[in-house]
Structures are given as C-alpha cells and as structure tokens.
Design a protein around this motif. Structure first.
Motif, PDB file in Angstrom:
ATOM      1  N   ILE A 165       0.836  -1.203   0.000  1.00  0.00           N
ATOM      2  CA  ILE A 165       0.000   0.000   0.000  1.00  0.00           C
ATOM      3  C   ILE A 165       0.869   1.250   0.000  1.00  0.00           C
ATOM      4  CG2 ILE A 165      -0.318   0.292   2.510  1.00  0.00           C
ATOM      5  CD1 ILE A 165      -3.018   0.703  -0.208  1.00  0.00           C
ATOM      6  N   ASP A 166       2.025   1.192   0.679  1.00  0.00           N
ATOM      7  CA  ASP A 166       2.954   2.329   0.627  1.00  0.00           C
ATOM      8  C   ASP A 166       3.474   2.538  -0.794  1.00  0.00           C
ATOM      9  OD1 ASP A 166       2.659   2.907   3.292  1.00  0.00           O
ATOM     10  OD2 ASP A 166       4.582   2.059   3.916  1.00  0.00           O
ATOM     11  N   SER A 167       3.831   1.461  -1.460  1.00  0.00           N
ATOM     12  CA  SER A 167       4.321   1.568  -2.833  1.00  0.00           C
ATOM     13  C   SER A 167       3.239   2.131  -3.760  1.00  0.00           C
ATOM     14  CB  SER A 167       4.782   0.198  -3.348  1.00  0.00           C
ATOM     15  OG  SER A 167       5.877  -0.284  -2.601  1.00  0.00           O
ATOM     16  N   LEU A 168       2.011   1.688  -3.561  1.00  0.00           N
ATOM     17  CA  LEU A 168       0.909   2.164  -4.396  1.00  0.00           C
ATOM     18  C   LEU A 168       0.613   3.646  -4.178  1.00  0.00           C
ATOM     19  CD1 LEU A 168      -1.541  -0.856  -4.063  1.00  0.00           C
ATOM     20  CD2 LEU A 168      -0.540  -0.033  -6.193  1.00  0.00           C
ATOM     21  N   THR A 169       0.523   4.040  -2.913  1.00  0.00           N
ATOM     22  CA  THR A 169       0.077   5.399  -2.611  1.00  0.00           C
ATOM     23  C   THR A 169       1.191   6.440  -2.668  1.00  0.00           C
ATOM     24  OG1 THR A 169       0.353   4.983  -0.232  1.00  0.00           O
ATOM     25  CG2 THR A 169      -1.830   4.599  -1.173  1.00  0.00           C
ATOM     26  N   LEU A 170       2.422   6.018  -2.433  1.00  0.00           N
ATOM     27  CA  LEU A 170       3.528   6.976  -2.393  1.00  0.00           C
ATOM     28  C   LEU A 170       4.341   7.014  -3.687  1.00  0.00           C
ATOM     29  CD1 LEU A 170       4.839   6.241   1.224  1.00  0.00           C
ATOM     30  CD2 LEU A 170       3.296   8.074   0.480  1.00  0.00           C
ATOM     31  N   SER A 171       4.304   5.937  -4.454  1.00  0.00           N
ATOM     32  CA  SER A 171       5.128   5.880  -5.666  1.00  0.00           C
ATOM     33  C   SER A 171       4.284   5.762  -6.931  1.00  0.00           C
ATOM     34  CB  SER A 171       6.104   4.701  -5.586  1.00  0.00           C
ATOM     35  OG  SER A 171       6.907   4.647  -6.731  1.00  0.00           O
ATOM     36  N   LEU A 172       3.553   4.686  -7.089  1.00  0.00           N
ATOM     37  CA  LEU A 172       2.806   4.504  -8.328  1.00  0.00           C
ATOM     38  C   LEU A 172       1.775   5.609  -8.547  1.00  0.00           C
ATOM     39  CD1 LEU A 172       4.000   1.530  -7.829  1.00  0.00           C
ATOM     40  CD2 LEU A 172       2.153   0.803  -9.332  1.00  0.00           C
ATOM     41  N   LYS A 173       1.127   6.042  -7.487  1.00  0.00           N
ATOM     42  CA  LYS A 173       0.118   7.097  -7.621  1.00  0.00           C
ATOM     43  C   LYS A 173       0.727   8.418  -8.065  1.00  0.00           C
ATOM     44  CE  LYS A 173      -1.466   9.516  -4.189  1.00  0.00           C
ATOM     45  NZ  LYS A 173      -2.098   9.912  -2.901  1.00  0.00           N
ATOM     46  N   ASN A 174       1.941   8.707  -7.610  1.00  0.00           N
ATOM     47  CA  ASN A 174       2.547  10.016  -7.850  1.00  0.00           C
ATOM     48  C   ASN A 174       3.501  10.046  -9.036  1.00  0.00           C
ATOM     49  OD1 ASN A 174       1.429  11.475  -5.534  1.00  0.00           O
ATOM     50  ND2 ASN A 174       2.630  10.051  -4.310  1.00  0.00           N
ATOM     51  N   VAL A 175       3.876   8.871  -9.543  1.00  0.00           N
ATOM     52  CA  VAL A 175       4.818   8.825 -10.665  1.00  0.00           C
ATOM     53  C   VAL A 175       4.233   8.033 -11.839  1.00  0.00           C
ATOM     54  CG1 VAL A 175       7.100   8.088 -11.436  1.00  0.00           C
ATOM     55  CG2 VAL A 175       6.817   9.054  -9.148  1.00  0.00           C
ATOM     56  N   ASP A 176       4.049   6.733 -11.630  1.00  0.00           N
ATOM     57  CA  ASP A 176       3.673   5.858 -12.732  1.00  0.00           C
ATOM     58  C   ASP A 176       2.318   6.216 -13.338  1.00  0.00           C
ATOM     59  OD1 ASP A 176       5.465   4.438 -10.719  1.00  0.00           O
ATOM     60  OD2 ASP A 176       5.663   3.109 -12.449  1.00  0.00           O
ATOM     61  N   LEU A 177       1.326   6.420 -12.499  1.00  0.00           N
ATOM     62  CA  LEU A 177      -0.017   6.675 -13.025  1.00  0.00           C
ATOM     63  C   LEU A 177      -0.142   8.011 -13.754  1.00  0.00           C
ATOM     64  CD1 LEU A 177      -2.358   5.140 -10.315  1.00  0.00           C
ATOM     65  CD2 LEU A 177      -2.149   4.445 -12.706  1.00  0.00           C
ATOM     66  N   PRO A 178       0.337   9.133 -13.183  1.00  0.00           N
ATOM     67  CA  PRO A 178       0.229  10.393 -13.937  1.00  0.00           C
ATOM     68  C   PRO A 178       0.917  10.317 -15.291  1.00  0.00           C
ATOM     69  CG  PRO A 178       0.829  10.828 -11.656  1.00  0.00           C
ATOM     70  CD  PRO A 178       0.916   9.344 -11.848  1.00  0.00           C
ATOM     71  N   ILE A 179       2.079   9.674 -15.352  1.00  0.00           N
ATOM     72  CA  ILE A 179       2.783   9.543 -16.624  1.00  0.00           C
ATOM     73  C   ILE A 179       2.071   8.541 -17.528  1.00  0.00           C
ATOM     74  CG2 ILE A 179       4.963   8.870 -17.692  1.00  0.00           C
ATOM     75  CD1 ILE A 179       6.403  10.039 -15.283  1.00  0.00           C
ATOM     76  N   PHE A 180       1.477   7.512 -16.946  1.00  0.00           N
ATOM     77  CA  PHE A 180       0.666   6.551 -17.701  1.00  0.00           C
ATOM     78  C   PHE A 180      -0.418   7.287 -18.491  1.00  0.00           C
ATOM     79  CE2 PHE A 180      -2.817   3.686 -18.396  1.00  0.00           C
ATOM     80  CZ  PHE A 180      -2.296   2.409 -18.492  1.00  0.00           C
ATOM     81  N   PHE A 181      -1.145   8.165 -17.820  1.00  0.00           N
ATOM     82  CA  PHE A 181      -2.230   8.889 -18.481  1.00  0.00           C
ATOM     83  C   PHE A 181      -1.697   9.807 -19.579  1.00  0.00           C
ATOM     84  CE2 PHE A 181      -4.312   8.283 -14.181  1.00  0.00           C
ATOM     85  CZ  PHE A 181      -5.124   7.244 -14.617  1.00  0.00           C
ATOM     86  N   ARG A 182      -0.568  10.450 -19.355  1.00  0.00           N
ATOM     87  CA  ARG A 182       0.008  11.354 -20.360  1.00  0.00           C
ATOM     88  C   ARG A 182       0.534  10.583 -21.560  1.00  0.00           C
ATOM     89  NH1 ARG A 182      -0.430  13.472 -15.659  1.00  0.00           N
ATOM     90  NH2 ARG A 182      -0.484  15.736 -15.304  1.00  0.00           N
ATOM     91  N   LEU A 183       1.098   9.415 -21.312  1.00  0.00           N
ATOM     92  CA  LEU A 183       1.546   8.579 -22.422  1.00  0.00           C
ATOM     93  C   LEU A 183       0.360   8.094 -23.251  1.00  0.00           C
ATOM     94  CD1 LEU A 183       4.349   6.544 -20.642  1.00  0.00           C
ATOM     95  CD2 LEU A 183       4.655   7.882 -22.733  1.00  0.00           C
ATOM     96  N   TYR A 184      -0.694   7.689 -22.596  1.00  0.00           N
ATOM     97  CA  TYR A 184      -1.888   7.225 -23.314  1.00  0.00           C
ATOM     98  C   TYR A 184      -2.417   8.331 -24.215  1.00  0.00           C
ATOM     99  CZ  TYR A 184      -6.407   4.960 -24.146  1.00  0.00           C
ATOM    100  OH  TYR A 184      -7.506   4.379 -24.740  1.00  0.00           O
ATOM    101  N   LYS A 185      -2.493   9.545 -23.683  1.00  0.00           N
ATOM    102  CA  LYS A 185      -2.986  10.679 -24.469  1.00  0.00           C
ATOM    103  C   LYS A 185      -2.054  10.981 -25.642  1.00  0.00           C
ATOM    104  CE  LYS A 185      -6.804  11.926 -22.424  1.00  0.00           C
ATOM    105  NZ  LYS A 185      -8.104  11.876 -23.160  1.00  0.00           N
ATOM    106  N   ALA A 186      -0.750  10.839 -25.416  1.00  0.00           N
ATOM    107  CA  ALA A 186       0.207  11.075 -26.501  1.00  0.00           C
ATOM    108  C   ALA A 186      -0.017  10.076 -27.635  1.00  0.00           C
ATOM    109  CB  ALA A 186       1.640  10.972 -25.975  1.00  0.00           C
TER     110      ALA A 186
END
Length: 238
Positions: free
Chosen positions: A63-84
C-alpha cells in the motif's frame, strides 16, 4: 454480433467493448512474455532484511508503494503517455518516457524497466503494432510506454487500462512474496483482495496530479534495490 441461447432464449450482444476487455486481460496477464516474473522491485531485499515477515507487513509495503510511488509517478505519466499515443504524438510520448526513466532511482530499477519495455516492444511488433517497431530501435524504453501504446491501439479505455496495469503490478508483487516470505496461496489472495478496493481511488487521485506535482522518492526502496545487487542468495534478477 448477437447470440441467442437455444435453451432459454437469452440474448447476448457481443460488442467491441468485450474484445477490448479480452485484450486488456491479455496485456495484464502474468503469462505475457516480457519477463516481469524475474523481478521483485526491492521486495526480495526487504524480505531478506527482515522488513517483511508476514502478510500484514507485505500489505503495508504494497500500500505504501501504491500510494507513495505509483500514484505520484507511474499513473500520472501513464495517463500522459496514453494521451500522446491517442494523438499519434511520438515525440511527446518519448519525452514522458524519459521523465519516467529519470524517476527510477537505481540501476536495477532502470534496467528492469528497460528490459520489460524492450520485450513488450518486440511482442507488439510481432503483433503488428507499427509504432512498436519504431520504439524497438530506440534505447531507454519504459514498460509503461509500451503498455499504453498497446492499450490505445487495442481500443482499451484509458481508465480500464490503468486498472489492468496496477492489477498486473500488484499480482506480480504478491506472486514474488508467496515464493520469498514465504506465504501460502490463500494468504496471498487475501492480501490481493484487501488491496483491490484501493485501486480505483489511487487511479482517480493519480489522474488529478498535475505536471509539476509528478515525482516521489522512496529512499528505503532505493537502498534495498541497490543492496539486492550484492545479496548473497537471490531468486530474482538484479
């Protein structure tokens, strides 16, 4: 396509969304031949160092990895890559790819991301996604860059693709923990069931993060990832 059951006259309407769901299952499957099973992302070192001894500690770690890392790095960039990819903008996609790569704090994490991305590029090239052939020739690929490309080309809705990506990451971590802690299969499924309800919230919050807010550091994960390279006995790749 419409199918009618001859026994009770039940009608099933087969739509494009059904195919997209099946494609998402394919993309998120543990059998996807990219080698994700060979990596633990610091989990093996955390267990070796005594930070994770049971399912309760594993739940906290995840849960720490999900909320502190993936939520703040991987997911925001995931959405921007998808839009690109949605806009056929490979230049922007590669810029976010490099931003994501810069967030990987150790050589091990960067190497993992690159090897998984390269493997997925090869697979997608063989599955006739033209952009994957171009990316395969480039260096410093990230797995999410190729995952979002496949999701877009296979008409998988962005939010559902994000759910599939997070589930795939979580499932791989739990599979590693079952081998390493060790945990029973049932205990692993209990941890997965406990964390599944957190995923929609994490995805929603990750989507709301602005460009200037992207970024996170997990110092202990970085230290453990670095220590993994010289760990005496390892099941997972460094």
């Amino acid at each position: 396509m419409t199918i009618t059951n001859s026994i009770n006259n039940t009608v099933i309407h087969m739509t494009d969304s059904h195919l997209s769901l099946l494609k998402l299952l394919q993309l998120s499957s543990p059998t996807l031949p990219v080698g994700a099973f060979a990596y633990s992302q610091g989990l093996e070192s955390a267990i070796e160092s005594g930070f994770i001894k049971d399912s309760k500690a594993l739940r906290v770690w995840l849960i720490d990895s999900l909320t502190l890392s993936l939520k703040n790095v991987d997911l925001p960039i995931f959405f921007r890559l998808y839009k690109a990819w949605e806009n056929d903008d490979i230049e922007t996609a590669m810029r976010w790819n490099q931003t994501l790569r810069a967030q990987r704090e150790t050589s091990e994490l960067r190497s993992e991301d690159h090897h998984l991305g390269l493997a997925l590029a090869r697979l997608l090239k063989d599955l006739d996604i033209a952009e994957a052939e171009i990316l395969h020739k480039k260096g410093d690929l990230c797995f999410i860059t190729l995952f979002t490309l496949a999701a877009n080309k296979w008409n998988i809705e962005m939010e559902q693709a994000a759910n599939g990506f997070i589930w795939s990451w979580l499932d791989n971590q739990i599979a590693a923990a079952i081998k390493l802690v060790p945990l029973g299969q049932t205990d692993g499924q209990k941890v997965l069931s406990d964390l599944l309800p957190e995923i929609p919230k994490i995805i929603e919050e990750g989507f709301a993060i602005g460009d200037d807010e992207i970024g996170a550091s997990l110092p202990m994960t970085a230290i453990l990832s670095s220590q993994h390279e010289t760990q005496y006995s390892r099941l997972f790749r460094s």
